[in-house]
Motif scaffolding. Structure first.
Motif, PDB file in Angstrom:
ATOM      1  N   UNK A 199      -8.452   2.574   9.982  1.00  0.00           N
ATOM      2  CA  UNK A 199      -7.762   2.909   8.737  1.00  0.00           C
ATOM      3  C   UNK A 199      -6.352   2.332   8.720  1.00  0.00           C
ATOM      4  N   UNK A 200      -5.683   2.313   9.881  1.00  0.00           N
ATOM      5  CA  UNK A 200      -4.353   1.739   9.955  1.00  0.00           C
ATOM      6  C   UNK A 200      -4.396   0.238   9.654  1.00  0.00           C
ATOM      7  N   UNK A 201      -5.422  -0.433  10.172  1.00  0.00           N
ATOM      8  CA  UNK A 201      -5.592  -1.857   9.896  1.00  0.00           C
ATOM      9  C   UNK A 201      -5.854  -2.084   8.412  1.00  0.00           C
ATOM     10  N   UNK A 202      -6.681  -1.236   7.821  1.00  0.00           N
ATOM     11  CA  UNK A 202      -6.992  -1.369   6.396  1.00  0.00           C
ATOM     12  C   UNK A 202      -5.733  -1.179   5.549  1.00  0.00           C
ATOM     13  N   UNK A 203      -4.954  -0.135   5.834  1.00  0.00           N
ATOM     14  CA  UNK A 203      -3.742   0.121   5.055  1.00  0.00           C
ATOM     15  C   UNK A 203      -2.720  -0.991   5.244  1.00  0.00           C
ATOM     16  N   UNK A 204      -2.568  -1.467   6.480  1.00  0.00           N
ATOM     17  CA  UNK A 204      -1.611  -2.538   6.730  1.00  0.00           C
ATOM     18  C   UNK A 204      -1.987  -3.798   5.970  1.00  0.00           C
ATOM     19  N   UNK A 205      -3.256  -4.151   6.004  1.00  0.00           N
ATOM     20  CA  UNK A 205      -3.712  -5.345   5.302  1.00  0.00           C
ATOM     21  C   UNK A 205      -3.592  -5.189   3.799  1.00  0.00           C
ATOM     22  N   UNK A 227      -5.474  -4.868  -3.766  1.00  0.00           N
ATOM     23  CA  UNK A 227      -5.408  -5.020  -2.326  1.00  0.00           C
ATOM     24  C   UNK A 227      -6.494  -4.254  -1.607  1.00  0.00           C
ATOM     25  N   UNK A 228      -6.989  -3.167  -2.217  1.00  0.00           N
ATOM     26  CA  UNK A 228      -8.055  -2.395  -1.580  1.00  0.00           C
ATOM     27  C   UNK A 228      -9.333  -3.220  -1.470  1.00  0.00           C
ATOM     28  N   UNK A 261      -8.468   9.960   1.392  1.00  0.00           N
ATOM     29  CA  UNK A 261      -8.583   8.521   1.176  1.00  0.00           C
ATOM     30  C   UNK A 261      -8.113   8.212  -0.248  1.00  0.00           C
ATOM     31  N   UNK A 262      -7.377   7.122  -0.386  1.00  0.00           N
ATOM     32  CA  UNK A 262      -6.874   6.738  -1.703  1.00  0.00           C
ATOM     33  C   UNK A 262      -7.848   5.848  -2.465  1.00  0.00           C
ATOM     34  N   UNK A 263      -8.798   5.214  -1.775  1.00  0.00           N
ATOM     35  CA  UNK A 263      -9.662   4.240  -2.422  1.00  0.00           C
ATOM     36  C   UNK A 263     -11.110   4.449  -2.004  1.00  0.00           C
ATOM     37  N   UNK A 264     -12.020   4.150  -2.944  1.00  0.00           N
ATOM     38  CA  UNK A 264     -13.443   4.216  -2.640  1.00  0.00           C
ATOM     39  C   UNK A 264     -13.822   3.206  -1.565  1.00  0.00           C
ATOM     40  N   UNK A 265     -13.173   2.044  -1.569  1.00  0.00           N
ATOM     41  CA  UNK A 265     -13.507   1.030  -0.584  1.00  0.00           C
ATOM     42  C   UNK A 265     -13.217   1.507   0.830  1.00  0.00           C
ATOM     43  N   UNK A 266     -12.220   2.361   0.996  1.00  0.00           N
ATOM     44  CA  UNK A 266     -11.918   2.875   2.336  1.00  0.00           C
ATOM     45  C   UNK A 266     -13.043   3.768   2.839  1.00  0.00           C
ATOM     46  N   UNK A 267     -13.716   4.484   1.935  1.00  0.00           N
ATOM     47  CA  UNK A 267     -14.875   5.275   2.326  1.00  0.00           C
ATOM     48  C   UNK A 267     -15.974   4.374   2.867  1.00  0.00           C
ATOM     49  N   UNK A 273     -19.119   6.930   2.977  1.00  0.00           N
ATOM     50  CA  UNK A 273     -19.930   6.787   1.763  1.00  0.00           C
ATOM     51  C   UNK A 273     -20.113   5.302   1.529  1.00  0.00           C
ATOM     52  N   UNK A 274     -21.346   4.832   1.499  1.00  0.00           N
ATOM     53  CA  UNK A 274     -21.609   3.407   1.500  1.00  0.00           C
ATOM     54  C   UNK A 274     -21.715   2.748   0.152  1.00  0.00           C
ATOM     55  N   UNK A 275     -21.566   3.494  -0.950  1.00  0.00           N
ATOM     56  CA  UNK A 275     -21.687   2.917  -2.285  1.00  0.00           C
ATOM     57  C   UNK A 275     -20.305   2.683  -2.871  1.00  0.00           C
TER      58      UNK A 275
END
Length: 691
Positions: A199-205, A227-228, A261-267, A273-275
């Protein structure tokens, strides 16, 4: 290590296919006899995934059509191009030696092969034609190699680096259902740390992508970079998404109830959640061993008018039959996600429940909270509020789980507005800072009669020795009038790039950050003035049975956001030796773990990534006395897996020997979750630094 328990083959207990007459069990037990039959003559329904709002943006934030696609294909030119200087000509002279003739014949046959099979091989996605005339076939690399010129360490070239990082490879999801059980403490810590780092990598990117877009177009231009989506696409290409090798039923290792989580993509990235947009995540019938779909998780975010949510009990509306405005216009049918939920009820398979809640923040208009596991008890067909037939499912929360994160967020909201009516007992003061901070700091103790934090003077900022402001200081600053821009004097002091985006989020940890100071011409709203403005979130010091005293926030803190300063009275080495003789306990900043290096670390994505080493800072050779004067940060507990990092910052002087110790969030910190720092050295009994 915990065990992965595979599900038995569902073909061992098959169910007869449902006829046109709808027969649904109304019993809470999966094996109960069907006891109600209803016959309907329906129009052909419009079957579609149960759509939920997809991280909606404000009307002024228009998204380009091409950004709606999650994955993009690199158009970068591969580095394998025949060199005419080293390639023998196809029409070699007969007078050439045998070796040149051999080369000539080899390349002539190769060219014939390329021309004949270029289009046929291209359709498989593993080659691309560079020049229609040459018909050359060049393999597409799975991972693009970044040169130093496109290294993400250079912020100006990050956009180019991101444009070539996504290849044609698409990682699929497993069709194997497993349930993870019997995880030991070490296993739980391992998976939790894995999720946190992902999650840290995702937020940083994500924040870096947005920052590069703002550099190119400027802030407030009426549109916003997704960016998400870009961050998720890059991580998927690098095979950094979690839980892709197994389709996990039940709890996901490393994800705790209450995580936000702020974004569906992070799920999708963490496998919760895969959808991307559908509200029901399923194992399709085509991938199931029994030929029946199985539901694994659902999202409730108010997208269907017939949903009823009372917390532990949910009436969940099935999917399908809605128009583009979200209104029910057709009858639903027992297919897709509806059938998957019914089959999960039949086999007694629990589902994960994520709630989408409206929350005022700078990132998006909604947050997603994981609330735990639910059992599907009943399923029936009913007439909805719109007059069309809908499927409804009754879900009940499994007992013995921690409190729901959505309930905690609602409780924290009531504390922010009316604390005494929400919690009439336990408050020692509603503002221990005595209005010195921008927002109040609560002091709460419902365990014992300890009032210790009230006996100290509250410090807002660190107190430095007077000679600090004379040594290494100069009266120079930027000349920016409306706010610092790229290339200004303060940007150069930070290595050419600012440390924060326009929302005040830390882009990348550095040894030290130079913020604009008293000699700068820029206004207080400058993007390079973040930590010097003080506390933003409403914090609470509370009595804890595990750590003595702890700190938690009443607000949701975004990853990378500034929290507060770690304040005390700075002592030189000689002064610290005198205080130690008196038995006083001091804080030594050089013992803090360098967690700042983890924030923005993209080495797993960009091989050429190098942790920032400029601006450099010498080893911190001072101590901090908090025995008589301190602030709220001094009550933050120690943890080897902290959610808060320490970042050195300078703004009121330029003496590198004595920086401010500023605290930033390493992850999204939900309300009422305790803050923690890695002090480096902690008490072996309590796990908390003695102060």
């Amino acid at each position: 290590m915990g065990s992965l328990v595979p599900f038995q083959d569902l073909n061992l207990c098959p169910e007869p296919p449902l006829p046109a007459t709808v027969n649904i069990s109304t019993s809470a037990t999966p094996s109960a006899t069907i006891n109600r039959t209803t016959t309907f003559n329906f129009l052909t329904p419009k079957i579609e995934p149960k759509q939920e709002p997809f991280d909606e943006l404000t009307p002024t934030q228009t998204i380009h059509q091409q950004e709606n696609f999650l994955f993009s294909v690199s158009n970068s030119t591969p580095d394998f191009i025949p060199n005419p200087e080293t390639t023998p000509p196809a029409n070699a002279s007969s007078s050439a030696d045998d070796q040149n003739a051999l080369y000539s014949e080899y390349f002539r046959i190769s060219e014939l092969f390329r021309s004949a099979f270029a289009k046929r091989i291209q359709k498989y996605g593993d080659v691309e034609v560079l020049d229609p005339d040459s018909r050359a076939i060049v393999p597409v690399p799975e991972q693009s190699q970044l040169t130093p010129e496109t290294s993400p360490t250079d912020g100006s070239n990050l956009e180019r680096a991101l444009s070539v990082v996504v290849s044609r490879k698409k990682a699929g999801r497993s069709n194997e259902l497993v349930r993870v059980t019997n995880l030991g403490i070490d296993d739980q810590r391992h998976f939790r740390d894995l999720v946190r780092r992902t999650r840290m990598m995702y937020d940083s990117l994500r924040v870096l992508v947005i920052s590069e877009e703002e550099k190119r177009t400027g802030p407030g231009n009426g549109r916003r970079a997704r960016g998400d989506l870009r961050a998720a696409a890059v991580m998927r290409d690098r095979e950094l998404w979690l839980n892709r090798d197994k389709r996990i039923v039940g709890a996901i290792p490393g994800i705790e109830i209450g995580d936000v989580f702020f974004f569906r993509m992070e799920l999708c990235v963490v496998g919760l959640h895969g959808q991307i947009q559908a509200g029901i995540d399923t194992l399709p019938a085509s991938q199931s061993s029994s030929g029946e779909p199985i539901a694994t998780s659902i999202i409730i975010s108010g997208g269907y008018e017939d949903d009823e949510d009372s917390g532990d009990s949910i009436i969940y509306t099935g999917q399908g039959g809605q128009d583009k405005f979200g209104k029910q216009c057709m009858h639903q049918k027992l297919e897709g996600g509806n059938l998957a939920l019914e089959r999960s009820m039949h086999y007694g398979i629990e589902v994960r429940v994520i709630r989408g809640l409206k929350y005022e923040n700078r990132v998006s208009g909604k947050v997603y909270v994981y609330d735990g596991l639910y059992k599907i008890l009943d399923c029936w067909f009913d007439v909805g509020k719109s007059g069309f037939g809908v499927y409804k499912f009754r879900l009940s929360r499994i007992e013995g789980q921690p409190e729901m994160g959505s309930s905690i967020m609602k409780f924290a909201e009531s504390l922010r507005t009316k604390p005494l009516s929400t919690r009439p007992m336990g408050y020692l003061t509603l503002d221990i800072s005595m209005k010195k901070e921008r927002v109040p700091i609560f002091l709460y103790n419902d365990i014992d009669n300890d009032h210790d934090p009230m006996y100290y003077d509250y410090l807002v900022n660190t107190v430095f020795p007077l000679n600090v402001f004379g040594q290494g200081s100069n009266s120079t600053g930027c000349d920016c009038v409306s706010g610092c821009a790229e290339g200004c004097f303060c940007a150069m002091k930070n290595g050419g790039d600012f440390a924060y985006d326009y929302g005040g989020i830390l882009l990348r940890g550095k040894p030290v950050i130079f913020e604009c100071g008293n000699f700068c011409q820029c206004p207080p709203s400058c993007r390079n003035r973040v930590s010097q403005h003080g506390l933003r979130n409403r914090l609470e010091i509370f009595r804890s049975r595990e750590t003595g005293w702890g700190v938690r926030s009443l607000d949701l803190i975004q990853a990378g956001a500034f929290i507060c300063e770690y304040a005390g009275v700075v002592l030189t080495r000689d002064q610290a030796e005198v205080f130690k003789m008196n038995g006083d306990t001091l804080i030594y900043p050089n013992r803090f773990s360098e967690r700042w290096a983890e924030w923005g670390d993209l080495s797993r994505i960009f091989p050429e990534y190098v942790c920032p080493s400029y601006p450099s800072i010498p080893p911190l050779d001072f101590a901090m006395d908090v025995s008589r004067m301190r602030n709220v940060a001094c009550y933050i507990s120690h943890s080897s897996s902290p959610n808060v990092l320490v970042q050195c910052v300078l703004y009121d002087h330029n003496n590198l020997m004595f920086p401010h110790l500023m605290l930033f969030a390493m992850e999204n910190i939900p309300p009422m979750r305790e803050l923690s720092i890695d002090y480096g050295v902690a008490d072996e009994w309590t796990g908390k630094l003695s102060i």
